[in-house]
Design an enzyme around this catalytic site. Structure first.
Site, mmCIF file in Angstrom:
data_model
loop_
_atom_site.group_PDB
_atom_site.id
_atom_site.type_symbol
_atom_site.label_atom_id
_atom_site.label_comp_id
_atom_site.label_asym_id
_atom_site.label_seq_id
_atom_site.Cartn_x
_atom_site.Cartn_y
_atom_site.Cartn_z
ATOM 1 N N LYS A 43 34.888 35.207 53.863
ATOM 2 C CA LYS A 43 35.933 35.874 53.067
ATOM 3 C C LYS A 43 36.996 36.507 53.976
ATOM 4 O O LYS A 43 38.194 36.429 53.708
ATOM 5 C CB LYS A 43 35.285 36.932 52.163
ATOM 6 C CG LYS A 43 36.251 37.826 51.424
ATOM 7 C CD LYS A 43 37.081 37.094 50.374
ATOM 8 C CE LYS A 43 38.159 38.006 49.822
ATOM 9 N NZ LYS A 43 38.862 37.485 48.683
ATOM 10 N N LYS A 82 42.665 46.875 53.291
ATOM 11 C CA LYS A 82 41.237 47.068 53.585
ATOM 12 C C LYS A 82 40.628 45.791 54.164
ATOM 13 O O LYS A 82 39.912 45.818 55.166
ATOM 14 C CB LYS A 82 40.535 47.481 52.277
ATOM 15 C CG LYS A 82 39.044 47.658 52.314
ATOM 16 C CD LYS A 82 38.265 46.474 51.772
ATOM 17 C CE LYS A 82 38.584 46.109 50.333
ATOM 18 N NZ LYS A 82 37.809 44.953 49.856
HETATM 19 P P1 NAP Z 1 39.938 47.238 41.158
HETATM 20 O O1 NAP Z 1 40.600 46.647 39.991
HETATM 21 O O2 NAP Z 1 40.626 48.334 41.928
HETATM 22 O O3 NAP Z 1 38.479 47.753 40.684
HETATM 23 C C1 NAP Z 1 37.640 48.428 41.572
HETATM 24 C C2 NAP Z 1 36.324 48.703 40.873
HETATM 25 O O4 NAP Z 1 35.461 49.403 41.791
HETATM 26 C C3 NAP Z 1 36.441 49.621 39.651
HETATM 27 O O5 NAP Z 1 35.483 49.246 38.696
HETATM 28 C C4 NAP Z 1 36.125 50.999 40.249
HETATM 29 O O6 NAP Z 1 35.652 51.938 39.306
HETATM 30 C C5 NAP Z 1 35.020 50.612 41.191
HETATM 31 N N1 NAP Z 1 34.778 51.596 42.260
HETATM 32 C C6 NAP Z 1 35.527 51.798 43.376
HETATM 33 N N2 NAP Z 1 34.961 52.746 44.147
HETATM 34 C C7 NAP Z 1 33.842 53.128 43.506
HETATM 35 C C8 NAP Z 1 32.824 54.079 43.816
HETATM 36 N N3 NAP Z 1 32.855 54.796 44.946
HETATM 37 N N4 NAP Z 1 31.821 54.223 42.925
HETATM 38 C C9 NAP Z 1 31.768 53.498 41.782
HETATM 39 N N5 NAP Z 1 32.692 52.575 41.450
HETATM 40 C C10 NAP Z 1 33.710 52.408 42.303
HETATM 41 O O7 NAP Z 1 39.574 46.141 42.269
HETATM 42 P P2 NAP Z 1 39.380 44.553 42.084
HETATM 43 O O8 NAP Z 1 40.695 43.897 42.272
HETATM 44 O O9 NAP Z 1 38.575 44.273 40.872
HETATM 45 O O10 NAP Z 1 38.525 44.238 43.422
HETATM 46 C C11 NAP Z 1 37.129 44.425 43.489
HETATM 47 C C12 NAP Z 1 36.609 43.772 44.783
HETATM 48 O O11 NAP Z 1 36.925 42.365 44.746
HETATM 49 C C13 NAP Z 1 37.253 44.337 46.067
HETATM 50 O O12 NAP Z 1 36.319 44.373 47.115
HETATM 51 C C14 NAP Z 1 38.361 43.323 46.348
HETATM 52 O O13 NAP Z 1 38.715 43.312 47.726
HETATM 53 C C15 NAP Z 1 37.717 42.026 45.888
HETATM 54 N N6 NAP Z 1 38.618 40.944 45.453
HETATM 55 C C16 NAP Z 1 39.690 41.183 44.630
HETATM 56 C C17 NAP Z 1 40.517 40.117 44.251
HETATM 57 C C18 NAP Z 1 41.720 40.305 43.341
HETATM 58 O O14 NAP Z 1 42.548 39.362 43.237
HETATM 59 N N7 NAP Z 1 41.878 41.430 42.656
HETATM 60 C C19 NAP Z 1 40.242 38.822 44.700
HETATM 61 C C20 NAP Z 1 39.134 38.614 45.513
HETATM 62 C C21 NAP Z 1 38.334 39.669 45.882
HETATM 63 P P3 NAP Z 1 36.698 52.751 38.372
HETATM 64 O O15 NAP Z 1 37.020 51.841 37.241
HETATM 65 O O16 NAP Z 1 35.951 53.958 37.987
HETATM 66 O O17 NAP Z 1 37.902 53.056 39.255
#
Ligand code: NAP
Length: 299
Positions: free
Chosen positions: A173, A241
């Protein structure tokens, strides 16, 4: 054979869409999210709510985790009221978050001590891939565990690859993010270059997107930018990050990544300017400022 009972922790942009696809595929689903309201839609579709990651782990065969960063995953899996507290023999934990390979290895070792398998299984394909169930999933960990949870992964993604030992999925990744960041910066530069030097950027994209510059970024992002949409998608703070993970790993292994270092600085700059919640394609804002040229929005 009875279908696996699945739990999902982390219902952000990615997790919510991926959990929805698991439900659609007929698995029973239990969910937990720090901000409970984000689970409402899934509960309406038949998911059950757990009061904590530990309670969720007790109730299911497979736990999927999809949160932001390494410390968040460690907390959810190994912390107080974490998955490990509710762990039972044979449980399999799949971490879809993008985190440090060392974090995945730590989780693997700690869970193994209590009879729990774990897989690092980060994804690529963005918010659209998550919604359409077409993600690419890169898996590190034991192949036997992967085989057991394959039907769950097939509900979330299309291309599932066992890359190697624990942490290998995260290395794949991080490698992917080298390319993605380069694409975002190159897209930003080419759009501002084209416009300021006198060509319509819409026409330029139309002309080049099926030539040698062809890529996912040019297929998906320019139309959003032309519409004035710089919302995620993929948050710039998460891109920063991921690049920190890449650079840290490169330093550990003495690998020189000059191109990625520049991209990392641009994304750090976005976060410093308060733009971390914008999409990663909004890195064009950095090039706009440096070039004193703003991309025109088009109807
Ligand atoms: P996001 O929309 O910002 O959602 C983050 C999630 O993590 C939310 O459910 C948040 O909870 C939770 N969270 C964060 N810190 C936490 C903690 N300390 N304790 C409990 N829950 C916590 O992010 P996302 O885009 O879905 O990305 C999630 C992961 O997938 C990341 O590692 C990212 O790098 C990876 N990713 C993202 C994409 C993309 O296109 N978005 C693509 C590939 C990979 P709350 O709802 O309470 O804030």
């Amino acid at each position: 054979m009875a279908k696996l009972k699945v739990g999902y922790i982390g219902l952000g942009v990615m997790g919510k869409a991926m959990a929805r696809n698991i439900l659609r595929s007929g698995f029973s689903l239990t969910v937990w999210n720090r901000t409970a309201a984000k689970a409402d839609e899934l509960l309406e579709f038949g998911a059950k709510w757990a009061e904590s990651p530990a309670e969720l782990a007790k109730a299911v065969d497979v736990v999927c985790v999809n949160v932001s960063d390494t410390s968040d995953v460690l907390d959810i899996v190994l912390g107080e009221n974490g998955v490990i507290v509710g762990a039972h023999e044979g449980l399999i934990v799949i971490d879809h978050s993008t985190i440090k390979p060392a974090g995945s290895r730590e989780i693997y070792e700690r869970l193994k001590e209590v009879g729990v398998w774990s897989l690092d299984a980060p994804v690529s394909g963005g918010d659209i891939g998550a919604q359409q169930g077409t993600l690419t999933i890169m898996v590190g960990g034991d192949f036997d565990a992967l085989e057991k949870v394959m039907p769950v992964l097939e509900a979330e993604g299309k291309k599932i690859t066992h890359v190697g030992a624990p942490g290998a999925g995260q290395i794949a990744k991080a490698a992917n993010q080298i390319m993605v960041a380069a694409q975002m910066v190159a897209e930003a530069e080419l759009l501002i270059f084209a416009q300021k030097a006198g060509a319509d950027p819409v026409k330029v994209i139309e002309a080049i997107k099926s030539g040698a510059a062809q890529c996912w970024t040019l297929d998906v992002k320019p139309s959003r930018l032309f519409a004035g949409n710089r919302k995620p998608g993929f948050k710039a703070s998460l891109q920063a990050k991921d690049l920190a993970i890449v650079m840290e790993t490169a330093r550990e292994y003495l690998i020189s990544l000059p191109g990625t270092a520049v991209a990392a600085q641009l994304f750090n700059g976005m976060v410093a300017l308060g733009e971390g919640d914008l999409d990663n394609s909004a890195v064009i804002g950095m090039i706009e400022r440096l070039s004193n040229e703003t991309l025109e929005t088009k109807a």
